[in-house]
Design a protein around this motif. Structure first.
Motif, PDB file in Angstrom:
ATOM      1  N   GLY A 194      13.162  -4.460  -4.435  1.00 37.22           N
ATOM      2  CA  GLY A 194      11.943  -3.999  -4.199  1.00 37.22           C
ATOM      3  C   GLY A 194      10.997  -4.369  -5.262  1.00 37.22           C
ATOM      4  N   SER A 195      11.355  -4.160  -6.575  1.00 34.76           N
ATOM      5  CA  SER A 195      10.594  -4.510  -7.734  1.00 34.76           C
ATOM      6  C   SER A 195      10.320  -6.046  -7.716  1.00 34.76           C
ATOM      7  N   ARG A 196      11.253  -6.933  -7.288  1.00 35.26           N
ATOM      8  CA  ARG A 196      11.069  -8.194  -7.464  1.00 35.26           C
ATOM      9  C   ARG A 196       9.923  -8.844  -6.357  1.00 35.26           C
ATOM     10  N   ALA A 197      10.102  -7.931  -5.199  1.00 32.95           N
ATOM     11  CA  ALA A 197       9.136  -8.304  -4.103  1.00 32.95           C
ATOM     12  C   ALA A 197       7.606  -8.102  -4.681  1.00 32.95           C
ATOM     13  N   MET A 198       7.733  -6.714  -5.348  1.00 36.71           N
ATOM     14  CA  MET A 198       6.225  -6.279  -5.686  1.00 36.71           C
ATOM     15  C   MET A 198       5.778  -7.303  -6.814  1.00 36.71           C
ATOM     16  N   ALA A 199       6.747  -7.720  -7.898  1.00 37.85           N
ATOM     17  CA  ALA A 199       6.314  -8.653  -8.765  1.00 37.85           C
ATOM     18  C   ALA A 199       5.943 -10.030  -8.165  1.00 37.85           C
ATOM     19  N   GLY A 200       6.313 -10.525  -6.994  1.00 45.37           N
ATOM     20  CA  GLY A 200       6.068 -11.558  -6.448  1.00 45.37           C
ATOM     21  C   GLY A 200       4.731 -11.376  -5.412  1.00 45.37           C
ATOM     22  N   GLY A 201       4.161 -10.243  -5.259  1.00 44.21           N
ATOM     23  CA  GLY A 201       2.845  -9.974  -4.744  1.00 44.21           C
ATOM     24  C   GLY A 201       2.919  -9.291  -3.487  1.00 44.21           C
ATOM     25  N   LEU A 203       2.905  -6.126  -1.677  1.00 50.95           N
ATOM     26  CA  LEU A 203       2.703  -4.807  -1.930  1.00 50.95           C
ATOM     27  C   LEU A 203       2.915  -3.886  -0.837  1.00 50.95           C
ATOM     28  N   SER A 204       3.516  -4.649   0.202  1.00 45.52           N
ATOM     29  CA  SER A 204       3.985  -3.977   1.470  1.00 45.52           C
ATOM     30  C   SER A 204       5.315  -3.264   1.574  1.00 45.52           C
ATOM     31  N   THR A 205       6.197  -3.780   0.507  1.00 47.64           N
ATOM     32  CA  THR A 205       7.772  -3.283   0.262  1.00 47.64           C
ATOM     33  C   THR A 205       7.788  -1.791   0.277  1.00 47.64           C
ATOM     34  N   GLN A 206       8.716  -1.470   0.687  1.00 46.28           N
ATOM     35  CA  GLN A 206       9.070   0.082   0.310  1.00 46.28           C
ATOM     36  C   GLN A 206      10.764   0.120   0.394  1.00 46.28           C
ATOM     37  N   VAL A 207      11.000   1.416  -0.187  1.00 54.94           N
ATOM     38  CA  VAL A 207      12.310   1.397  -0.382  1.00 54.94           C
ATOM     39  C   VAL A 207      12.867   2.717   0.429  1.00 54.94           C
ATOM     40  N   ASP A 208      13.795   2.501   1.188  1.00 51.16           N
ATOM     41  CA  ASP A 208      14.443   3.561   1.773  1.00 51.16           C
ATOM     42  C   ASP A 208      14.939   4.629   1.135  1.00 51.16           C
ATOM     43  N   LYS A 227       2.368   2.546  -3.436  1.00 52.04           N
ATOM     44  CA  LYS A 227       1.288   2.855  -2.513  1.00 52.04           C
ATOM     45  C   LYS A 227       0.013   3.086  -3.640  1.00 52.04           C
ATOM     46  N   SER A 228       0.236   3.536  -4.744  1.00 49.69           N
ATOM     47  CA  SER A 228      -0.788   3.268  -5.718  1.00 49.69           C
ATOM     48  C   SER A 228      -1.360   2.298  -6.133  1.00 49.69           C
ATOM     49  N   LEU A 229      -0.623   1.154  -6.245  1.00 47.12           N
ATOM     50  CA  LEU A 229      -0.966  -0.107  -6.475  1.00 47.12           C
ATOM     51  C   LEU A 229      -1.713  -0.807  -5.226  1.00 47.12           C
ATOM     52  N   ARG A 230      -1.328  -0.527  -4.190  1.00 46.36           N
ATOM     53  CA  ARG A 230      -2.191  -0.976  -2.980  1.00 46.36           C
ATOM     54  C   ARG A 230      -3.700  -0.555  -2.879  1.00 46.36           C
TER      55      ARG A 230
END
Length: 248
Positions: A194-201, A203-208, A227-230
């Motif tokens: 999830g952190s890698r996906a967020m670092a790649g831009g 911001l829709s990623t979520q962790v179960d 969510k705050s970043l979005r």
């Protein structure tokens, strides 16, 4: 989501550490139990051989006193019931061979020059000599040689039991490692992805969130941060539009 399964992943380190610690503990425990059992077995074997030598010596007293070699030989023949005994010799007080017994199938006995009055263990035999006394006087000596087949059988059976226990323990460790992997490694790997996906831009990623422990709290905190970043990015975009309109 693709899991991170690199060579130094947390999952692999947890499994290696779990198996290493459990394997070392099991190995030390098995070695300690094996050594204890062998020491106890050796002590019992020594005591039985000393008792047998004492019985043979006691039954040979009359034969030595009355110079009855036939009776002494008959006494030694009773050792046929003791399958571990390969040979036995009764000496008179001068050291002359008074009676001899050799089990069928056993080569001629080569008696040590110095008779051992305590059990002497070697690779293929156990030797023991015991004085024969009458009225406080030594009137002879009995020498007994026992084979080590019972020791070999004990070691074989003990080794088989240890191997079986280690095999079952390996299965139990596998189950424990899989449980640790589900509870610790997999949630951490989901957070890493999830952190890698967020670092790649993304911001829709979520962790179960699959638990309420520390990993669950960390997953909730990660989702809240995304969510705050979005919201922050949306606010920046809105401000950028206002600036563009004012500039125009």
């Amino acid at each position: 989501m693709t899991m991170f399964l690199g060579r130094d992943s947390i999952q692999h380190r947890i499994v290696r550490g779990f198996f290493g610690t459990a394997g070392l503990a099991l190995g030390l425990t098995a070695a300690a139990l094996f050594a204890t059992a062998f020491i106890q077995f050796k002590r019992v074997t020594d005591e039985n051989l000393q008792l047998l030598a004492g019985v043979i010596g006691g039954n040979s007293v009359a034969s030595l006193l009355f110079d009855d070699q036939e009776a002494a030989t008959e006494t030694l023949r009773s050792l046929t019931v003791a399958t571990s005994v390969e040979s036995a010799i009764v000496y008179d007080k001068t050291g002359r061979v008074f009676a001899r017994y050799v089990r069928s199938g056993v080569d001629d006995v080569e008696v040590p020059k110095n008779l051992p009055f305590t059990p002497a263990w070697s690779r293929n035999r156990i030797d023991l000599a015991s004085p024969i006394q009458s009225g406080g006087e030594v009137i002879g000596t009995v020498f007994i040689r026992s084979g080590t087949q019972t020791v070999t059988d004990f070691l074989t059976i003990s080794t088989g039991i240890v191997v079986a226990v280690l095999f079952v323990s390996f299965i139990v460790c596998s189950v424990g490692a899989a449980r640790l992997r589900r509870q610790i490694a997999l949630p951490l790997e989901r957070l890493v992805e999830g952190s890698r996906a967020m670092a790649g831009g993304d911001l829709s990623t979520q962790v179960d969130v699959q638990s309420e422990d520390e990993m669950g709290v960390l997953s909730l905190a990660f989702n809240a941060m995304v969510k705050s970043l979005r919201g922050l990015v949306a606010q920046v975009r809105e401000n950028t539009r206002h600036v563009a309109r004012a500039t125009g």
